[in-house]
Design a protein around this motif. Structure first.
Motif, PDB file in Angstrom:
ATOM      1  N   ARG A 133      -7.319  -1.391  -2.441  1.00  0.00           N
ATOM      2  CA  ARG A 133      -6.294   0.155  -1.943  1.00  0.00           C
ATOM      3  C   ARG A 133      -6.664   0.914  -2.625  1.00  0.00           C
ATOM      4  NH1 ARG A 133      -4.620  -3.603   1.118  1.00  0.00           N
ATOM      5  NH2 ARG A 133      -3.383  -4.817   1.369  1.00  0.00           N
ATOM      6  N   PHE A 151       0.344  -1.425   0.256  1.00  0.00           N
ATOM      7  CA  PHE A 151       0.571  -0.045   0.277  1.00  0.00           C
ATOM      8  C   PHE A 151       1.005   1.547   0.183  1.00  0.00           C
ATOM      9  CE2 PHE A 151      -2.293   3.490   2.922  1.00  0.00           C
ATOM     10  CZ  PHE A 151      -3.227   3.286   1.783  1.00  0.00           C
ATOM     11  N   GLN A 199      -6.259   2.062   2.899  1.00  0.00           N
ATOM     12  CA  GLN A 199      -5.477   0.899   2.877  1.00  0.00           C
ATOM     13  C   GLN A 199      -6.029  -0.330   2.205  1.00  0.00           C
ATOM     14  OE1 GLN A 199      -2.581  -0.485   5.471  1.00  0.00           O
ATOM     15  NE2 GLN A 199      -2.010  -2.239   4.721  1.00  0.00           N
ATOM     16  N   THR A 259       2.092   0.013  -6.583  1.00  0.00           N
ATOM     17  CA  THR A 259       1.194  -1.300  -6.030  1.00  0.00           C
ATOM     18  C   THR A 259       0.844  -2.560  -6.492  1.00  0.00           C
ATOM     19  OG1 THR A 259      -0.310   0.162  -4.682  1.00  0.00           O
ATOM     20  CG2 THR A 259      -0.431  -2.313  -5.293  1.00  0.00           C
ATOM     21  N   HIS A 283       4.303  -5.827  -6.207  1.00  0.00           N
ATOM     22  CA  HIS A 283       3.653  -7.025  -5.762  1.00  0.00           C
ATOM     23  C   HIS A 283       4.721  -7.694  -7.374  1.00  0.00           C
ATOM     24  CE1 HIS A 283       0.586 -10.088  -6.502  1.00  0.00           C
ATOM     25  NE2 HIS A 283       0.332  -9.551  -5.308  1.00  0.00           N
ATOM     26  N   ASN A 342      -7.496  -5.590  -4.320  1.00  0.00           N
ATOM     27  CA  ASN A 342      -7.340  -6.745  -4.162  1.00  0.00           C
ATOM     28  C   ASN A 342      -7.953  -7.857  -2.876  1.00  0.00           C
ATOM     29  OD1 ASN A 342      -7.739  -5.216  -1.637  1.00  0.00           O
ATOM     30  ND2 ASN A 342      -6.256  -6.233  -0.479  1.00  0.00           N
TER      31      ASN A 342
END
Length: 324
Positions: free
Chosen positions: A163, A55, A168, A70, A74, A151
């Protein structure tokens, strides 16, 4: 409509879906949410939350860099939003365009893949472990474009998890989320390593995404992407040709020849494979084999006739230069 949204957030699904269908005037505004009642995607679990997705609280109007950081992080490319501002942020527009959002990951060796405008595809990607960047209009009265990252979701409560901005773990009802998603044409994208094909990818759309990756200049990532494509679609002629071209360009002639020989077994009449394999063999100094292949290609009418003639001329010139 506001009563419906409040009901959607808190109700259990049997009551919730009944309420949605009863209010047909509002339901017409959220068509894909209504469809999920009877067409929940096969194989998709009822609840998923990718809690490991990082986040990054966004700075004012800079949701694009935050969303990209983000999904890039990931996808294994750790980066901060501030490092992406110059690549994606357009001060005159006080935001980021979709073209920049798609192009930026490619410059970092990752594949940006735009999803079909379907709720089911978004859910499938999240279930497969891929957070999804979405474009929303979150303005209460006037248009306010915003990028967020989905997410997670929960079927039983009808909740989408994001997010987003300074939140968050933002929770939105399926209906409220779709209403914000519709104005941008259900625009959504995932960012993945080149050897991890999205769950909803088709052969042609993945190959189109790899062309964008190749333009980003990361040759090794592009090779990995085409290799993954051939593993998923072993009969794909464009994937084989694309992989061989990338291997040839970096000087891996033996590997390129192996890929093309396998492709020729699957597509024995392919003029482009015959041409490219002949070119590769000649580049290895195997001009006799190359000439035999290019003669096979020369006997076939095709849109590549000009390329075939040029390759044959090159091979013959090299043979004359060697005196054989």
């Amino acid at each position: 409509m506001q009563a419906l949204l409040r009901l959607f957030r808190g109700a259990r699904l049997p009551t919730l879906w009944a309420a949605v269908l009863a209010l047909s005037g509002c339901a017409s505004l959220i068509p894909q949410t209504v469809d999920l009642r009877t067409q929940w995607p096969d194989g998709v679990p009822r609840a998923v939350e990718l809690s490991q997705v990082p986040f990054f609280p966004q700075d004012e109007f800079q949701c694009g860099p935050a969303a990209l950081a983000t999904v890039l992080t990931h996808a294994g490319k750790g980066i901060r939003p501030e490092a992406l501002v110059d690549e994606v942020w357009l001060p005159a527009r006080r935001g980021s365009l979709q073209l920049e959002m798609l192009a930026t990951p490619r410059r970092h060796g990752r594949v940006s893949y735009r999803l079909e405008p379907r709720y089911a595809d978004l859910l499938r990607e999240v279930a497969a472990g891929h957070p999804v960047v979405v474009l929303q209009d979150i303005g209460p009265l006037l248009t306010q474009w915003h990028y967020a990252v989905v997410n997670g979701f929960d079927y039983e409560t009808g909740t989408i998890l994001l997010r987003s901005g300074l939140q968050q773990r933002q929770q939105m009802s399926f209906t409220a989320f779709e209403r914000t998603w519709i104005p941008g044409g259900y625009w959504a994208m995932v960012v993945v390593p080149p050897d991890r094909i999205p769950a909803t990818a088709t052969e042609q759309r993945w190959l189109d995404a790899l062309l964008g990756l190749a333009r980003g200049g990361d040759a090794e990532a592009t090779v990995r992407g085409y290799t993954a494509a051939l593993q998923r679609w072993p009969d794909s002629l464009p994937a084989a040709v694309g992989l061989a071209n990338q291997l040839h360009a970096r000087g891996s002639l033996d590997e390129a020849a192996r890929v093309l020989r396998t492709a020729l077994q699957r597509h024995p009449q392919s003029v482009i494979v015959l041409n490219n394999l002949a070119q590769t063999l000649s580049d290895q100094g195997r001009h006799g084999e190359a000439l035999a292949l290019i003669r096979r290609a020369d006997d076939t009418q095709s849109p590549f006739a000009g390329e075939v003639r040029a390759t044959r001329q090159l091979i013959e010139e090299r043979m004359r230069a060697r005196g054989g």
